[in-house]
Design an enzyme around this catalytic site. Structure first.
Site, PDB file in Angstrom:
ATOM      1  N   HIS A 166       0.768  -1.703   0.484  1.00  0.00           N
ATOM      2  CA  HIS A 166      -0.159   0.229  -0.045  1.00  0.00           C
ATOM      3  C   HIS A 166       0.559   1.511  -0.206  1.00  0.00           C
ATOM      4  CE1 HIS A 166      -2.676   2.986   2.031  1.00  0.00           C
ATOM      5  NE2 HIS A 166      -3.156   2.993   1.048  1.00  0.00           N
ATOM      6  N   LEU A 167       1.289   1.244   1.041  1.00  0.00           N
ATOM      7  CA  LEU A 167       2.529   2.206   1.210  1.00  0.00           C
ATOM      8  C   LEU A 167       3.249   2.213   1.883  1.00  0.00           C
ATOM      9  CD1 LEU A 167      -0.169   5.718   2.600  1.00  0.00           C
ATOM     10  CD2 LEU A 167       0.899   5.076   0.303  1.00  0.00           C
TER      11      LEU A 167
ATOM     12  N   CYS B 211      -0.163   0.436   9.899  1.00  0.00           N
ATOM     13  CA  CYS B 211      -0.225   1.404   9.434  1.00  0.00           C
ATOM     14  C   CYS B 211      -1.721   2.025   8.525  1.00  0.00           C
ATOM     15  CB  CYS B 211       1.124   1.915   7.898  1.00  0.00           C
ATOM     16  SG  CYS B 211       2.555   1.992   8.597  1.00  0.00           S
ATOM     17  N   HIS B 212      -2.202   1.526   8.200  1.00  0.00           N
ATOM     18  CA  HIS B 212      -3.488   1.211   7.646  1.00  0.00           C
ATOM     19  C   HIS B 212      -4.327   0.064   7.415  1.00  0.00           C
ATOM     20  CE1 HIS B 212      -0.804   4.520   5.902  1.00  0.00           C
ATOM     21  NE2 HIS B 212      -2.007   5.268   5.746  1.00  0.00           N
ATOM     22  N   GLY B 213      -3.825  -0.869   8.063  1.00  0.00           N
ATOM     23  CA  GLY B 213      -4.662  -2.106   7.734  1.00  0.00           C
ATOM     24  C   GLY B 213      -4.899  -3.164   7.370  1.00  0.00           C
TER      25      GLY B 213
END
Length: 185
Positions: free
Chosen positions: A125-126, A149-151
């Site tokens: 993702h990132l 970080c974002h699940g």
């Protein structure tokens, strides 16, 4: 008549000498060109420190079934996981139609070494580092890895199952150089 034979022999010798001089000059120029070009081309090769980072060897003999380790390759984290038969079965029973980035466990491992899953530890993702490789870290809803970080949730084959990550964790190029040593890169 003797003078005609000597003259033609002299011309023949002169042509032969001239050919030899031309061949010698061209050969000398060729050797000189190689002597000039070789260092220029050689300086474009990667340096020794870059070559040293291009591959890494990992001793996997101490990794017990169900355990995983974190290491690094090219300054990126790498997860090496020794899957147990239950994790392999769980990964194999998932229909590919349910996966965002459909890949079988067999496509992500080497033939005969299906229990060894080696992936980059970088969320697609990132770029965060997912949890689940170390003892006691959360492994997400599917028993693989969890990116805090974002699940994003990954399954036991490091395939994306839930969350914003678009792709599975990347499998780097690797080979087993022996039963207990893996070379990544």
């Amino acid at each position: 008549m003797a003078s005609e034979t000597e003259t033609s022999a002299g011309i023949e010798d002169g042509v032969r000498r001239r050919d030899f001089i031309n061949i010698a000059a061209v050969s000398f120029a060729g050797v000189g060109s190689v002597a000039v070009v070789l260092p220029l081309v050689n300086q474009m090769n990667p340096s020794a420190d870059v070559l040293a980072l291009s591959s890494t060897e990992i001793d996997i003999s101490a990794i017990q079934p169900g355990q995983s380790i974190k290491t690094s390759w090219r300054k990126q984290p790498v997860f090496v996981r020794n899957l147990v038969p239950a994790e392999i079965a769980e990964a194999n029973k998932v229909p590919l139609s349910e996966l965002r980035d459909p890949e079988t466990l067999a496509e992500r491992t080497k033939v005969g070494k299906e229990n060894w899953l080696i992936t980059l530890g970088v969320c697609t993702h990132l770029g965060c580092v997912p949890l689940g490789a170390a003892e006691g870290e959360p492994r997400g809803d599917f028993g693989g890895y969890f990116c805090p970080c974002h699940g994003s949730h990954y399954d036991t084959a490091a395939r994306i199952r839930k969350g914003p990550a678009p792709k599975n964790l990347v499998v780097p190029p690797y080979d087993f150089t022996s039963d207990t040593v893996v070379t990544i890169g």
